[in-house]
Design a protein around this motif. Sequence first.
Motif, mmCIF file in Angstrom:
data_model
loop_
_atom_site.group_PDB
_atom_site.id
_atom_site.type_symbol
_atom_site.label_atom_id
_atom_site.label_comp_id
_atom_site.label_asym_id
_atom_site.label_seq_id
_atom_site.Cartn_x
_atom_site.Cartn_y
_atom_site.Cartn_z
ATOM 1 N N LEU A 168 14.469 3.473 4.528
ATOM 2 C CA LEU A 168 15.803 3.301 3.935
ATOM 3 C C LEU A 168 16.823 2.939 5.014
ATOM 4 C CD1 LEU A 168 15.875 6.313 1.419
ATOM 5 C CD2 LEU A 168 15.672 3.886 0.837
ATOM 6 N N LYS A 212 10.512 7.769 4.558
ATOM 7 C CA LYS A 212 11.549 7.207 3.687
ATOM 8 C C LYS A 212 12.861 7.054 4.436
ATOM 9 C CE LYS A 212 9.809 6.440 -0.342
ATOM 10 N NZ LYS A 212 9.830 5.087 -0.909
ATOM 11 N N LEU A 213 13.196 8.041 5.283
ATOM 12 C CA LEU A 213 14.455 7.939 6.022
ATOM 13 C C LEU A 213 14.410 6.726 6.951
ATOM 14 C CD1 LEU A 213 15.222 11.710 6.744
ATOM 15 C CD2 LEU A 213 16.337 10.187 5.080
ATOM 16 N N PRO A 252 3.657 2.706 -1.769
ATOM 17 C CA PRO A 252 3.777 3.579 -2.954
ATOM 18 C C PRO A 252 2.432 3.796 -3.652
ATOM 19 C CG PRO A 252 4.618 1.384 -3.450
ATOM 20 C CD PRO A 252 4.285 1.395 -1.986
ATOM 21 N N GLU A 260 1.810 6.948 0.289
ATOM 22 C CA GLU A 260 2.693 8.081 0.007
ATOM 23 C C GLU A 260 2.020 9.135 -0.855
ATOM 24 O OE1 GLU A 260 6.932 5.587 0.150
ATOM 25 O OE2 GLU A 260 6.231 6.463 -1.729
ATOM 26 N N ARG A 261 0.799 8.875 -1.303
ATOM 27 C CA ARG A 261 0.141 9.796 -2.232
ATOM 28 C C ARG A 261 -0.854 10.722 -1.551
ATOM 29 N NH1 ARG A 261 0.782 8.130 -7.739
ATOM 30 N NH2 ARG A 261 2.080 6.284 -7.765
ATOM 31 N N SER A 319 10.157 -5.884 -1.780
ATOM 32 C CA SER A 319 9.129 -5.755 -2.816
ATOM 33 C C SER A 319 8.354 -7.063 -2.973
ATOM 34 C CB SER A 319 9.773 -5.381 -4.154
ATOM 35 O OG SER A 319 10.145 -4.022 -4.139
ATOM 36 N N ARG A 351 22.264 -4.959 -0.404
ATOM 37 C CA ARG A 351 21.143 -4.036 -0.486
ATOM 38 C C ARG A 351 20.182 -4.444 -1.615
ATOM 39 N NH1 ARG A 351 21.792 1.346 1.322
ATOM 40 N NH2 ARG A 351 23.977 1.288 0.714
ATOM 41 N N GLU A 352 20.725 -4.909 -2.733
ATOM 42 C CA GLU A 352 19.871 -5.409 -3.824
ATOM 43 C C GLU A 352 19.004 -6.568 -3.323
ATOM 44 O OE1 GLU A 352 23.023 -6.239 -6.710
ATOM 45 O OE2 GLU A 352 22.049 -4.861 -8.117
ATOM 46 N N PRO A 377 4.753 16.033 1.678
ATOM 47 C CA PRO A 377 6.118 15.604 1.344
ATOM 48 C C PRO A 377 6.969 15.413 2.602
ATOM 49 C CG PRO A 377 5.424 17.320 -0.168
ATOM 50 C CD PRO A 377 4.333 17.198 0.870
ATOM 51 N N VAL A 434 6.316 12.029 4.037
ATOM 52 C CA VAL A 434 6.946 10.993 3.203
ATOM 53 C C VAL A 434 8.445 10.971 3.449
ATOM 54 C CG1 VAL A 434 7.455 10.244 0.859
ATOM 55 C CG2 VAL A 434 5.193 11.111 1.392
ATOM 56 N N ARG A 435 9.043 12.156 3.570
ATOM 57 C CA ARG A 435 10.485 12.217 3.790
ATOM 58 C C ARG A 435 10.872 11.501 5.087
ATOM 59 N NH1 ARG A 435 14.463 15.143 6.058
ATOM 60 N NH2 ARG A 435 16.366 15.201 4.818
ATOM 61 N N HIS A 453 0.815 -1.225 0.000
ATOM 62 C CA HIS A 453 0.000 0.000 0.000
ATOM 63 C C HIS A 453 0.846 1.272 0.000
ATOM 64 C CE1 HIS A 453 -4.100 -1.554 0.466
ATOM 65 N NE2 HIS A 453 -3.543 -2.536 1.126
#
Lengths: 222, 222
Positions: free
Chosen positions: B137, B133-134, B117, B121-122, B168, B160-161, B126, B129-130, B115
Amino acid sequence: MTAEAFQRARRPEQKQQRQDAILDAARELARRDGVRNVSLADIAAAVGIHKSALLRYFETREQIFLELTAAAWRDWAGALRAELDTASPGTEAEVADVFARAFAGRPLLCDLIAHTPLNLERNVSPEAVRRYKLTSLGAVDEAAALVRRALPALTLAEAREFVAAMASLAGALWQIANPAPALAELYASDPALALACVDLAPRLRRTAGILLAGLIPSRNQA
Amino acid sequence: MTAEAFQRARRPEQKQQRQDAILDAARELARRDGVRNVSLADIAAAVGIHKSALLRYFETREQIFLELTAAAWRDWAGALRAELDTASPGTEAEVADVFARAFAGRPLLCDLIAHTPLNLERNVSPEAVRRYKLTSLGAVDEAAALVRRALPALTLAEAREFVAAMASLAGALWQIANPAPALAELYASDPALALACVDLAPRLRRTAGILLAGLIPSRNQA
């Protein structure tokens, strides 16, 4: 299409024309605005009919998008067939590239994949889901057979694992790669958020390469 | 919590208590009914306040869920730390199993990942979201460092990959693995649809194993 042209279809071919016009309008809106932003009212307005008339042809908004998803899977499988039929056998890098392009070149399919289990399959009849699933599973099966022809060292089950993982990733990563404009700006402006940016085609190509390289070595994992 | 207890908070610690009560209610509802089925009105009713009072503490429904997602990432990273800190170095199979359990054992995190993205987040500022994200990440970074400690042959970028792909996949596969009850019945009753069923933990474990086994062999792909 005028409202007059949308008088109730009486012959089967008329009904088919109506359905196609509705699907075309939904496809165009979804490509432009994103699946999440297209309502049944938007589709009806684009076709020039009332919502209630539209529901003579489809159960729900979600069924319209499920039909578009099925069509997109068929188109995707056709593209893989055209590219991989000549590449027998090929290299892992070639197969990874074909899959990355087959997904990244079909943004609507990627957008729809994420919406399918979350929304589309939840607001239609079981029979409509069944028809959709047979189409999508058929496309995955065909893709797996093509992968196996290109990379004959893989089993069919392994090829299917690859295709299924790629499909899920394409759906999830497309959403991350296509944020709302305000967020795209935020990510670009803040170095701490650089890793939040995803470039879809290279990311899919790289992950496809990792998966294909890992299938055989991981056979004997505990 | 009674409506009276929810009179406007005046001191910072009161405000924090209110926020925590709202987050707890949202978390409980989302676990029970799924994120997609929980509205702002549901959360307000569970807490015993009016929607407008709730919006003194959070921007939107989506911000509430984004805060829950951030908390779930922190909890997930903590679980990985507890399991992988002792496993240095470990095997690919061990790391795959730890990640499969860390996601499959956190159904709310998996539900929220899909849910994020697409929806969360919509419909927030901002700045919200920032902050989110921090946190996410940061959790991915910490997880990647733990993977690298357990499997020192990997680079940090490769670790990380792996973590990003697993996140995901966990989000996408959880949605597929948790269909509406009518669909679960349909899939179970029709042998042609058997492949539509996904068992989350084994599927994540297997895909994690493939990814970890493929990272090094895929280094030199074109």
